[in-house]
Write a protein that holds these residues in place. Sequence first.
Motif, PDB file in Angstrom:
ATOM      1  N   ARG A  27       7.601   7.882 -17.329  1.00  0.00           N
ATOM      2  CA  ARG A  27       6.973   9.179 -17.248  1.00  0.00           C
ATOM      3  C   ARG A  27       8.290  10.460 -16.962  1.00  0.00           C
ATOM      4  O   ARG A  27       8.211  11.301 -17.450  1.00  0.00           O
ATOM      5  CB  ARG A  27       6.041   9.198 -15.950  1.00  0.00           C
ATOM      6  CG  ARG A  27       4.949   8.485 -16.468  1.00  0.00           C
ATOM      7  CD  ARG A  27       3.647   8.316 -14.951  1.00  0.00           C
ATOM      8  NE  ARG A  27       2.845   7.483 -15.377  1.00  0.00           N
ATOM      9  CZ  ARG A  27       1.551   8.014 -16.099  1.00  0.00           C
ATOM     10  NH1 ARG A  27       1.494   9.189 -16.276  1.00  0.00           N
ATOM     11  NH2 ARG A  27       0.687   7.094 -16.141  1.00  0.00           N
TER      12      ARG A  27
ATOM     13  N   LYS B  67      10.032  10.916 -20.259  1.00  0.00           N
ATOM     14  CA  LYS B  67       9.300  11.820 -21.041  1.00  0.00           C
ATOM     15  C   LYS B  67       9.353  13.362 -20.691  1.00  0.00           C
ATOM     16  O   LYS B  67       9.625  14.290 -21.647  1.00  0.00           O
ATOM     17  CB  LYS B  67       7.728  11.435 -21.153  1.00  0.00           C
ATOM     18  CG  LYS B  67       6.803  12.296 -22.029  1.00  0.00           C
ATOM     19  CD  LYS B  67       5.412  11.687 -22.151  1.00  0.00           C
ATOM     20  CE  LYS B  67       4.533  12.858 -22.707  1.00  0.00           C
ATOM     21  NZ  LYS B  67       5.217  13.072 -24.287  1.00  0.00           N
TER      22      LYS B  67
ATOM     23  N   GLU C  70      11.168  16.540 -22.606  1.00  0.00           N
ATOM     24  CA  GLU C  70      10.354  17.623 -23.281  1.00  0.00           C
ATOM     25  C   GLU C  70      11.243  18.948 -23.063  1.00  0.00           C
ATOM     26  O   GLU C  70      10.750  20.002 -23.541  1.00  0.00           O
ATOM     27  CB  GLU C  70       9.178  17.797 -22.490  1.00  0.00           C
ATOM     28  CG  GLU C  70       8.161  16.874 -22.906  1.00  0.00           C
ATOM     29  CD  GLU C  70       6.807  16.749 -21.935  1.00  0.00           C
ATOM     30  OE1 GLU C  70       6.897  17.423 -20.704  1.00  0.00           O
ATOM     31  OE2 GLU C  70       5.763  15.866 -22.300  1.00  0.00           O
TER      32      GLU C  70
ATOM     33  N   HIS D 156       3.573   3.006 -22.816  1.00  0.00           N
ATOM     34  CA  HIS D 156       4.098   4.288 -23.171  1.00  0.00           C
ATOM     35  C   HIS D 156       4.647   4.503 -24.729  1.00  0.00           C
ATOM     36  O   HIS D 156       5.449   5.314 -25.236  1.00  0.00           O
ATOM     37  CB  HIS D 156       5.572   4.525 -22.342  1.00  0.00           C
ATOM     38  CG  HIS D 156       5.150   4.827 -20.856  1.00  0.00           C
ATOM     39  ND1 HIS D 156       4.960   6.158 -20.553  1.00  0.00           N
ATOM     40  CD2 HIS D 156       4.816   3.941 -19.869  1.00  0.00           C
ATOM     41  CE1 HIS D 156       4.425   6.089 -19.147  1.00  0.00           C
ATOM     42  NE2 HIS D 156       4.633   4.812 -18.914  1.00  0.00           N
TER      43      HIS D 156
ATOM     44  N   LEU E 115       7.361   9.290 -27.310  1.00  0.00           N
ATOM     45  CA  LEU E 115       7.068   8.738 -26.221  1.00  0.00           C
ATOM     46  C   LEU E 115       5.994   9.090 -25.563  1.00  0.00           C
ATOM     47  O   LEU E 115       5.876  10.313 -25.088  1.00  0.00           O
ATOM     48  CB  LEU E 115       8.419   8.848 -25.438  1.00  0.00           C
ATOM     49  CG  LEU E 115       8.686   8.000 -24.064  1.00  0.00           C
ATOM     50  CD1 LEU E 115       8.515   6.493 -24.134  1.00  0.00           C
ATOM     51  CD2 LEU E 115       9.536   8.255 -22.839  1.00  0.00           C
ATOM     52  N   ARG E 116       5.110   8.217 -25.052  1.00  0.00           N
ATOM     53  CA  ARG E 116       4.013   8.978 -24.313  1.00  0.00           C
ATOM     54  C   ARG E 116       4.323   8.979 -22.947  1.00  0.00           C
ATOM     55  O   ARG E 116       4.899   8.047 -22.252  1.00  0.00           O
ATOM     56  CB  ARG E 116       2.876   7.767 -24.584  1.00  0.00           C
ATOM     57  CG  ARG E 116       2.499   7.808 -25.989  1.00  0.00           C
ATOM     58  CD  ARG E 116       0.960   7.018 -26.330  1.00  0.00           C
ATOM     59  NE  ARG E 116       0.932   5.572 -25.894  1.00  0.00           N
ATOM     60  CZ  ARG E 116       0.860   4.512 -26.551  1.00  0.00           C
ATOM     61  NH1 ARG E 116       0.840   4.667 -27.938  1.00  0.00           N
ATOM     62  NH2 ARG E 116       0.654   3.420 -25.931  1.00  0.00           N
TER      63      ARG E 116
END
Length: 306
Positions: free
Chosen positions: A87, A90, A94, A122, A305-306
């Motif tokens: 997380r 990610k 961004e 992910h 990527l989630r």
Amino acid sequence: MDIAEPLLAAHRARFAAIDPLLPPAAPPADGERFDVATADGTQVTGVLQRQRFAPGDVPMLWSAADTWQLFPYFGDTGTAGVDLLLRALKARLETEETGADSACVVFWPSRDAEAIRAFLDHGLVPLTALGVRTAPPPEAEPGITVRRAGPSDYETALRLAEATFGYTGLVASPRRENTAELLGPGLRQALAAEEPAVWLAEEDGEARALAHCAWEDVAAGTEAAELLLPGRWGYVNNVVTVPGERGGGFGRALMSHVHRELHRGGATRTFLYYNPTNPLSSVFWHRQGYRPLWTSWEVRPASALR
């Protein structure tokens, strides 16, 4: 780069418990660091490295041009710790412009199922595995001629080696337009040298399969020692059977010969890289006695990527 001693100790204990063929966990990687805390306040750490390759760089055969690699240190926090680090990664990505030819990569011990859960959640997929073989060399396969290739075999060897990427481009890393140019220099050098070695399996004087291999002396403190136990290993770099001849026993006979030759050269264990998503190699190499030790989990492009 220093990380908290309890976290590093838990990281090393995790590696030791996961797989007896893993070497001791390497010291922390250099790179951009970020720290995250779990719900109970336990710190986990990620180190991020970025690599950029030019069109003429050999790693472009298997790598994205712009690669963000995460080195996780999550100790005994399991899936929750990996989830937090991904997380954070990610969120970090961004803030960047990531193009189509980019990837997020985590290279991690294959048997760590708790980490796998987080990778899948992910959007990462197991694109490459480092497989190892510790069995003694097999008996010879009768009926198929195997010989050492030399400089005069360059055109044949290049055609076969390039064919590997025509197929894997469908099931793994996309094939590059300049694949032959990237393969050529290393293959020409291997054909002319005493080591590494290239072997051809033939029928009626025609090449049916190729194996490009080498010996790898893994010594403490080297980059290879971060992945493999010390000692002399055989390295299987590229193996291909002519399309249309697959399933005819040429690859099996070739590798029977190669494993004996690598053993004769002092290697009691061998390793290679293969694509778990490849429906041919993932079956073939397991039948040859290989099993995954490390897996490269990737998502392309990096923005996916989630």
